[in-house]
Motif scaffolding. Structure first.
Motif, PDB file in Angstrom:
ATOM      1  N   PRO A 119       0.839  -1.217   0.000  1.00  0.00           N
ATOM      2  CA  PRO A 119       0.000   0.000   0.000  1.00  0.00           C
ATOM      3  C   PRO A 119       0.868   1.259   0.000  1.00  0.00           C
ATOM      4  CG  PRO A 119      -0.080  -1.088   2.143  1.00  0.00           C
ATOM      5  CD  PRO A 119       0.631  -2.014   1.210  1.00  0.00           C
ATOM      6  N   VAL A 120       0.351   2.281  -0.651  1.00  0.00           N
ATOM      7  CA  VAL A 120       1.107   3.521  -0.805  1.00  0.00           C
ATOM      8  C   VAL A 120       0.983   4.350   0.457  1.00  0.00           C
ATOM      9  CG1 VAL A 120       1.373   5.598  -2.205  1.00  0.00           C
ATOM     10  CG2 VAL A 120       0.648   3.475  -3.262  1.00  0.00           C
ATOM     11  N   ALA A 121       2.120   4.823   0.981  1.00  0.00           N
ATOM     12  CA  ALA A 121       2.098   5.740   2.111  1.00  0.00           C
ATOM     13  C   ALA A 121       1.875   7.142   1.570  1.00  0.00           C
ATOM     14  CB  ALA A 121       3.423   5.688   2.868  1.00  0.00           C
ATOM     15  N   PRO A 122       0.829   7.858   2.023  1.00  0.00           N
ATOM     16  CA  PRO A 122       0.556   9.191   1.465  1.00  0.00           C
ATOM     17  C   PRO A 122       1.659  10.163   1.813  1.00  0.00           C
ATOM     18  CG  PRO A 122      -0.831   8.766   3.369  1.00  0.00           C
ATOM     19  CD  PRO A 122      -0.108   7.491   3.076  1.00  0.00           C
ATOM     20  N   LYS A 123       2.120  10.889   0.799  1.00  0.00           N
ATOM     21  CA  LYS A 123       3.169  11.880   1.004  1.00  0.00           C
ATOM     22  C   LYS A 123       2.560  13.185   1.456  1.00  0.00           C
ATOM     23  CE  LYS A 123       6.648  10.210  -2.212  1.00  0.00           C
ATOM     24  NZ  LYS A 123       7.477  10.572  -3.377  1.00  0.00           N
ATOM     25  N   ARG A 124       3.280  13.891   2.334  1.00  0.00           N
ATOM     26  CA  ARG A 124       2.842  15.221   2.744  1.00  0.00           C
ATOM     27  C   ARG A 124       3.206  16.200   1.642  1.00  0.00           C
ATOM     28  NH1 ARG A 124       5.570  16.025   8.415  1.00  0.00           N
ATOM     29  NH2 ARG A 124       4.793  18.116   8.056  1.00  0.00           N
ATOM     30  N   SER A 125       2.276  17.063   1.309  1.00  0.00           N
ATOM     31  CA  SER A 125       2.540  18.021   0.238  1.00  0.00           C
ATOM     32  C   SER A 125       3.568  19.035   0.694  1.00  0.00           C
ATOM     33  CB  SER A 125       1.237  18.731  -0.167  1.00  0.00           C
ATOM     34  OG  SER A 125       0.762  19.491   0.922  1.00  0.00           O
ATOM     35  N   SER A 126       4.145  19.758  -0.277  1.00  0.00           N
ATOM     36  CA  SER A 126       5.191  20.731   0.045  1.00  0.00           C
ATOM     37  C   SER A 126       4.631  21.881   0.870  1.00  0.00           C
ATOM     38  CB  SER A 126       5.817  21.263  -1.249  1.00  0.00           C
ATOM     39  OG  SER A 126       4.822  21.884  -2.044  1.00  0.00           O
ATOM     40  N   ARG A 127       3.363  22.209   0.675  1.00  0.00           N
ATOM     41  CA  ARG A 127       2.767  23.301   1.456  1.00  0.00           C
ATOM     42  C   ARG A 127       2.681  22.939   2.930  1.00  0.00           C
ATOM     43  NH1 ARG A 127      -2.344  25.099  -2.344  1.00  0.00           N
ATOM     44  NH2 ARG A 127      -1.123  25.799  -4.136  1.00  0.00           N
ATOM     45  N   THR A 128       2.252  21.724   3.216  1.00  0.00           N
ATOM     46  CA  THR A 128       2.135  21.327   4.618  1.00  0.00           C
ATOM     47  C   THR A 128       3.510  21.164   5.248  1.00  0.00           C
ATOM     48  OG1 THR A 128       1.989  19.008   3.939  1.00  0.00           O
ATOM     49  CG2 THR A 128      -0.077  20.194   4.293  1.00  0.00           C
ATOM     50  N   ARG A 129       4.506  20.727   4.446  1.00  0.00           N
ATOM     51  CA  ARG A 129       5.851  20.600   5.000  1.00  0.00           C
ATOM     52  C   ARG A 129       6.432  21.959   5.355  1.00  0.00           C
ATOM     53  NH1 ARG A 129       8.467  16.212   1.003  1.00  0.00           N
ATOM     54  NH2 ARG A 129       7.258  17.459  -0.412  1.00  0.00           N
ATOM     55  N   THR A 130       6.222  22.962   4.474  1.00  0.00           N
ATOM     56  CA  THR A 130       6.745  24.294   4.783  1.00  0.00           C
ATOM     57  C   THR A 130       5.990  24.922   5.944  1.00  0.00           C
ATOM     58  OG1 THR A 130       5.284  25.207   3.082  1.00  0.00           O
ATOM     59  CG2 THR A 130       7.564  24.722   2.439  1.00  0.00           C
ATOM     60  N   ALA A 131       4.681  24.684   6.009  1.00  0.00           N
ATOM     61  CA  ALA A 131       3.901  25.231   7.129  1.00  0.00           C
ATOM     62  C   ALA A 131       4.327  24.586   8.444  1.00  0.00           C
ATOM     63  CB  ALA A 131       2.410  25.005   6.891  1.00  0.00           C
ATOM     64  N   ALA A 132       4.599  23.286   8.411  1.00  0.00           N
ATOM     65  CA  ALA A 132       5.034  22.603   9.625  1.00  0.00           C
ATOM     66  C   ALA A 132       6.438  23.044  10.034  1.00  0.00           C
ATOM     67  CB  ALA A 132       4.998  21.090   9.413  1.00  0.00           C
ATOM     68  N   ALA A 133       7.272  23.376   9.032  1.00  0.00           N
ATOM     69  CA  ALA A 133       8.629  23.809   9.355  1.00  0.00           C
ATOM     70  C   ALA A 133       8.648  25.231   9.922  1.00  0.00           C
ATOM     71  CB  ALA A 133       9.509  23.736   8.108  1.00  0.00           C
TER      72      ALA A 133
END
Length: 202
Positions: A119-133
């Motif tokens: 099963p595919v593990a869903p990737k976090r989008s770049s927007r959520t990664r930058t917001a989380a950072a």
């Protein structure tokens, strides 16, 4: 004879190469994993992934396109009904090649090509990664004030008499004692016989 433009030539001619890749793809879909030479595995990968893409489409035209390459109807049915639902969420990359060393007789490089069915593990989008950072950095710059909540409030102390409070009480008592109390009968009490009712002036 026309020379192939991509990759090593397999078999005696173009028709033989198509038949060879079709048989390898059929064996791959039937057994989910096969061992072959590294050159054949690399040539089989785009063919197998294209067939899986047709199987994910699932219509009659796609099934007929797959039947051009794979002649076994049971393998085609298995590809459309079992393998395609397992890779429905995966966007490409349906096969994996793992090198396994060299063949004993002619020292040919060998590899295992297999289907990726995890099963595919869903990737976090770049927007959520930058917001989380940026969120922890912003919160670390601003100091957070801790306030006492209702649970931590001080208990209510018993009323203690202060000098000002005692002075106010004494002055109120003194003024109350100086004022004469009027003995006025209540409205529902009957008048005593000593008292005469007031007569209206004529």
């Amino acid at each position: 004879m026309p020379r192939p433009t991509k990759g090593p030539r397999l078999g005696g001619g173009p028709a033989h190469e198509r038949m060879l890749l079709g048989q390898l793809a059929s064996q791959l879909f039937e057994h989910r994993s096969i061992q072959t030479t590294e050159a054949k595995a690399k040539r089989l990968r785009p063919v197998a992934e294209r067939l899986v893409t047709f199987a994910k489409r699932g219509d009659l035209h796609a099934r007929r396109r797959v039947m051009r390459t794979i002649g076994d109807k049971t393998v085609v049915h298995e590809l459309f009904t079992e393998i395609a639902p397992l890779v429905a969420e995966r966007q490409g990359g349906y096969t994996r090649i793992v090198k396994t060393g060299f063949r004993k007789g002619d020292n040919a490089p060998m590899a295992v090509i297999e289907l990726v069915l995890e099963p595919v593990a869903p990737k976090r989008s770049s927007r959520t990664r930058t917001a989380a950072a940026t969120a922890p950095a912003a919160s670390s710059d601003v100091p957070v004030e801790e306030t006492n909540t209702v649970e931590e409030s001080a208990p209510i102390e018993a009323e203690s008499e202060t000098p000002a409070a005692t002075e106010v009480e004494e002055s109120a008592a003194a003024t109350g004692a100086d004022a004469p109390e009027a003995d006025a009968p209540a409205a529902d009490e009957p008048a005593t016989p000593d008292e005469k009712p007031a007569t209206p002036a004529s």
